[in-house]
Scaffold this active site. Structure first.
Site, PDB file in Angstrom:
ATOM      1  N   HIS A   1      -7.624  -4.454   9.768  1.00 21.88           N
ATOM      2  CA  HIS A   1      -7.283  -4.342   8.330  1.00 21.88           C
ATOM      3  C   HIS A   1      -6.035  -5.095   7.974  1.00 21.88           C
ATOM      4  CE1 HIS A   1      -4.890  -0.538   9.433  1.00 21.88           C
ATOM      5  NE2 HIS A   1      -4.156  -1.372   9.097  1.00 21.88           N
TER       6      HIS A   1
ATOM      7  N   GLU B   1      -9.874  -1.366   4.967  1.00 17.17           N
ATOM      8  CA  GLU B   1     -10.526  -0.935   6.043  1.00 17.17           C
ATOM      9  C   GLU B   1     -11.950  -1.707   6.298  1.00 17.17           C
ATOM     10  OE1 GLU B   1      -8.774   0.357   8.154  1.00 17.17           O
ATOM     11  OE2 GLU B   1      -7.899   2.313   7.862  1.00 17.17           O
TER      12      GLU B   1
ATOM     13  N   ASP C   1      -8.122  -2.401  13.788  1.00 21.25           N
ATOM     14  CA  ASP C   1      -9.502  -2.503  13.271  1.00 21.25           C
ATOM     15  C   ASP C   1      -9.611  -3.849  12.235  1.00 21.25           C
ATOM     16  OD1 ASP C   1      -8.089  -1.621  10.943  1.00 21.25           O
ATOM     17  OD2 ASP C   1      -9.492  -0.016  10.943  1.00 21.25           O
TER      18      ASP C   1
ATOM     19  N   ASP D   1       0.796  -1.173   0.088  1.00 28.27           N
ATOM     20  CA  ASP D   1       0.054  -0.066   0.110  1.00 28.27           C
ATOM     21  C   ASP D   1       0.691   1.450   0.078  1.00 28.27           C
ATOM     22  OD1 ASP D   1       1.127  -0.496   2.424  1.00 28.27           O
ATOM     23  OD2 ASP D   1      -1.056  -1.070   3.510  1.00 28.27           O
TER      24      ASP D   1
HETATM   25  C1  F6R Z   1       1.339  -1.734   6.147  1.00 27.74           C
HETATM   26  C2  F6R Z   1       0.033  -2.427   6.036  1.00 27.74           C
HETATM   27  C3  F6R Z   1      -1.015  -2.244   7.357  1.00 27.74           C
HETATM   28  C4  F6R Z   1      -0.097  -2.605   8.569  1.00 27.74           C
HETATM   29  C5  F6R Z   1      -0.892  -2.540   9.863  1.00 27.74           C
HETATM   30  C6  F6R Z   1      -0.169  -2.553  11.067  1.00 27.74           C
HETATM   31  O1  F6R Z   1       1.940  -1.788   4.761  1.00 27.74           O
HETATM   32  O2  F6R Z   1      -0.421  -2.654   5.248  1.00 27.74           O
HETATM   33  O3  F6R Z   1      -1.834  -3.170   7.307  1.00 27.74           O
HETATM   34  O4  F6R Z   1       0.586  -3.925   8.514  1.00 27.74           O
HETATM   35  O5  F6R Z   1      -1.447  -1.293  10.044  1.00 27.74           O
HETATM   36  O6  F6R Z   1       0.686  -1.901  11.408  1.00 27.74           O
HETATM   37  P1  F6R Z   1       1.954  -1.962  12.441  1.00 27.74           P
HETATM   38  O7  F6R Z   1       2.785  -3.027  12.167  1.00 27.74           O
HETATM   39  O8  F6R Z   1       2.619  -0.726  12.471  1.00 27.74           O
HETATM   40  O9  F6R Z   1       1.180  -2.212  13.783  1.00 27.74           O
END
Ligand code: F6R
Length: 261
Positions: free
Chosen positions: A138, A143, A136, A67
């Site tokens: 994702h 989302e 959440d 992303d």
């Molecule tokens: C990042 C991504 C997100 C993260 C998620 C957890 O490329 O795709 O899904 O993996 O927000 O983030 P952290 O690891 O920082 O808790």
């Protein structure tokens, strides 16, 4: 879905790196799916150590990030393309241009998303996808409410995700972009092996839904219950709400060594 509860981030990094090493040994031109955020950092550090020790090469491999924020300037340190270079890609021997991400600065966003899907397809698809999970639920930036069949597209970040990510923007939630481009749940689901990493209490609810909840767009990661090869690597804190945690521990303990993850 295999659930493995490990001691700490270091152990998680080692087990995930074992899977990447095994893949690169049998397929040096493998395609890796790369998550950003803090969860995969111990994996990247372990892979860098193995590369520096001469045990591993990424020379023929390729990488696709999940992303990208929309509209962050090219020189912004939190642009995911920049982040993945800093934490991993530039520290090993990927060939120039071998790691790609969706173009969050594209003038024509739908065309950029379609081009990204085509690039992944042209590379032969992702062999091993590293994932984190949002509080959440994702994965990527899909989302709650995301179509379980979605492809790479623009999404609006939830307030919760922007609050969670404000730590990367000097704790200023208003500095976190409102939109992103993300591989869809359908796109991610096409990876051949998915290794999802979660640590800390803050992830326990999302992990509970991912592993033991009903499949629902309200908890987007639950789409992975349909996938034939998912490995979930957790620490105790992230596993604390799992009903069958003793069973997962026992299963992993008694697993034959040759099986890997
Ligand atoms: C990042 C991504 C997100 C993260 C998620 C957890 O490329 O795709 O899904 O993996 O927000 O983030 P952290 O690891 O920082 O808790």
């Amino acid at each position: 879905m295999e659930v493995v509860v490990l001691q700490d981030r270091t152990d998680i990094g080692r087990i995930a790196a074992d899977a990447v090493s095994a893949l690169l040994n049998r397929k040096p031109d493998a395609v890796l799916g790369l998550a950003t955020g803090s969860s995969p950092l111990s994996i990247y550090d372990e892979l860098v150590s193995r590369y520096e020790a001469g045990e591993l090469s990424f020379r023929q491999a390729r990488g696709f990030t999940l992303d990208e924020y929309v509209g962050l300037p090219a020189d912004h340190p939190e642009r995911y393309r920049t982040v993945i270079d800093a934490v991993f890609a530039s520290r090993v021997d990927f060939a120039d241009g071998a790691v790609q991400g969706p173009d969050g600065l594209a003038a024509d966003i739908p065309a950029a998303c379609a081009a990204y899907e085509n690039a992944i397809r042209a590379a032969g698809g992702v062999d091993l996808q590293i994932l984190g999970i949002g509080t959440d639920g994702h994965i990527g930036f899909n989302e709650p409410g995301s179509s379980l069949a979605s492809r790479t597209r623009i999404k609006t970040l939830t307030r919760q995700t922007r609050i969670d990510n404000a730590r990367f923007f000097d704790d200023d939630v208003d500095a976190v972009p409102t939109h992103c481009l993300t591989q869809g749940l359908g796109t991610i689901s096409e990876a051949r092996h998915i290794v999802l990493v979660a640590t800390g209490r803050g992830k326990a609810e999302a992990v509970h839904h991912l592993v033991e909840g009903p499949v629902s767009a309200m908890w987007p990661a639950t789409v992975l219950q349909h996938h034939p090869h998912v490995t979930v690597l957790l620490d105790d804190a992230a596993a604390r709400r799992l009903q069958l945690v003793d069973y997962y521990r026992e299963t992993y303990r008694s697993k034959p060594d040759w099986q890997g993850i």
